[in-house]
Design a protein around this motif. Structure first.
Motif, mmCIF file in Angstrom:
data_model
loop_
_atom_site.group_PDB
_atom_site.id
_atom_site.type_symbol
_atom_site.label_atom_id
_atom_site.label_comp_id
_atom_site.label_asym_id
_atom_site.label_seq_id
_atom_site.Cartn_x
_atom_site.Cartn_y
_atom_site.Cartn_z
ATOM 1 N N ASP A 1 0.817 -1.218 0.000
ATOM 2 C CA ASP A 1 0.000 0.000 0.000
ATOM 3 C C ASP A 1 0.851 1.269 0.000
ATOM 4 O OD1 ASP A 1 -2.396 -1.455 0.184
ATOM 5 O OD2 ASP A 1 -2.308 -1.461 2.383
ATOM 6 N N ALA A 2 0.388 2.259 -0.753
ATOM 7 C CA ALA A 2 0.994 3.592 -0.663
ATOM 8 C C ALA A 2 0.341 4.274 0.534
ATOM 9 C CB ALA A 2 0.710 4.366 -1.942
ATOM 10 N N TYR A 3 1.151 4.927 1.353
ATOM 11 C CA TYR A 3 0.560 5.611 2.498
ATOM 12 C C TYR A 3 1.163 6.990 2.689
ATOM 13 C CZ TYR A 3 4.614 4.190 5.397
ATOM 14 O OH TYR A 3 5.874 4.020 5.907
ATOM 15 N N ASP A 4 0.401 7.839 3.355
ATOM 16 C CA ASP A 4 0.786 9.219 3.641
ATOM 17 C C ASP A 4 0.718 9.445 5.138
ATOM 18 O OD1 ASP A 4 1.174 10.292 1.101
ATOM 19 O OD2 ASP A 4 -0.893 10.963 0.890
ATOM 20 N N ILE A 5 1.224 10.599 5.537
ATOM 21 C CA ILE A 5 1.057 11.047 6.915
ATOM 22 C C ILE A 5 0.149 12.271 6.870
ATOM 23 C CG2 ILE A 5 2.211 11.914 8.987
ATOM 24 C CD1 ILE A 5 2.851 8.921 8.278
ATOM 25 N N HIS A 6 -0.946 12.197 7.606
ATOM 26 C CA HIS A 6 -1.943 13.264 7.655
ATOM 27 C C HIS A 6 -1.700 14.133 8.885
ATOM 28 C CE1 HIS A 6 -5.780 15.303 7.486
ATOM 29 N NE2 HIS A 6 -6.113 14.830 8.668
ATOM 30 N N HIS A 7 -1.783 15.454 8.700
ATOM 31 C CA HIS A 7 -1.683 16.386 9.829
ATOM 32 C C HIS A 7 -3.094 16.601 10.357
ATOM 33 C CE1 HIS A 7 2.026 17.215 7.567
ATOM 34 N NE2 HIS A 7 2.531 17.590 8.719
ATOM 35 N N LYS A 8 -3.375 16.070 11.522
ATOM 36 C CA LYS A 8 -4.722 16.132 12.114
ATOM 37 C C LYS A 8 -5.281 17.544 12.173
ATOM 38 C CE LYS A 8 -4.884 14.342 16.182
ATOM 39 N NZ LYS A 8 -5.069 13.628 17.431
ATOM 40 N N ASP A 9 -4.448 18.493 12.579
ATOM 41 C CA ASP A 9 -4.951 19.856 12.757
ATOM 42 C C ASP A 9 -4.934 20.677 11.460
ATOM 43 O OD1 ASP A 9 -2.282 20.469 12.362
ATOM 44 O OD2 ASP A 9 -2.001 21.458 14.305
ATOM 45 N N GLY A 10 -4.508 20.052 10.349
ATOM 46 C CA GLY A 10 -4.497 20.746 9.068
ATOM 47 C C GLY A 10 -3.290 21.655 8.871
ATOM 48 N N ASP A 11 -2.446 21.776 9.889
ATOM 49 C CA ASP A 11 -1.263 22.636 9.803
ATOM 50 C C ASP A 11 -0.082 21.786 9.335
ATOM 51 O OD1 ASP A 11 0.968 24.224 10.144
ATOM 52 O OD2 ASP A 11 0.567 24.718 12.243
ATOM 53 N N SER A 12 0.264 21.942 8.059
ATOM 54 C CA SER A 12 1.312 21.092 7.488
ATOM 55 C C SER A 12 2.704 21.408 8.025
ATOM 56 C CB SER A 12 1.298 21.201 5.966
ATOM 57 O OG SER A 12 1.516 22.535 5.573
ATOM 58 N N SER A 13 2.826 22.420 8.874
ATOM 59 C CA SER A 13 4.129 22.695 9.484
ATOM 60 C C SER A 13 4.206 22.160 10.914
ATOM 61 C CB SER A 13 4.420 24.201 9.472
ATOM 62 O OG SER A 13 3.513 24.886 10.303
ATOM 63 N N ASN A 14 3.106 21.576 11.416
ATOM 64 C CA ASN A 14 3.076 21.018 12.764
ATOM 65 C C ASN A 14 3.484 19.544 12.709
ATOM 66 O OD1 ASN A 14 2.559 20.023 15.303
ATOM 67 N ND2 ASN A 14 0.457 20.738 15.407
ATOM 68 N N TYR A 15 4.755 19.293 13.014
ATOM 69 C CA TYR A 15 5.273 17.930 12.947
ATOM 70 C C TYR A 15 5.310 17.247 14.310
ATOM 71 C CZ TYR A 15 6.307 18.360 8.060
ATOM 72 O OH TYR A 15 6.169 18.479 6.699
ATOM 73 N N ASN A 16 4.511 17.744 15.254
ATOM 74 C CA ASN A 16 4.418 17.082 16.550
ATOM 75 C C ASN A 16 3.834 15.691 16.318
ATOM 76 O OD1 ASN A 16 3.308 16.175 19.114
ATOM 77 N ND2 ASN A 16 3.744 18.239 19.839
#
Length: 75
Positions: A36-51
């Motif tokens: 499977d191809a997979y991504d990492i989703h930013h829950k809060d929509g802030d693509s600079s929040n890498y917590n």
């Protein structure tokens, strides 16, 4: 100039996030396999929040669905 260059998620970080969530997609709750191809989703929509608490592993197709729902205001 525009200095808002988007930080890229490194492969080791992507794998770490996926492993920490047992390779279970946050979108469909299905297992993510090596095929499977997979991504990492930013829950809060802030693509600079890498917590790590803001990152969720998702299938690529599920990621598209999640983001489309957000844009349409359904989440």
């Amino acid at each position: 100039g525009n200095n808002k260059t988007r930080k890229r998620l490194t492969r080791p970080t992507k794998i770490q996030v996926a492993r920490s969530q047992n390779f279970v997609c946050d979108g469909c709750k299905g297992q993510i396999t090596s095929d499977d191809a997979y991504d990492i989703h930013h829950k809060d929509g802030d693509s600079s929040n890498y917590n790590i608490t803001n990152l969720k592993v998702v299938h690529v197709k599920c990621h598209g669905r999640i983001n489309n729902k957000k844009k349409k205001g359904k989440i």
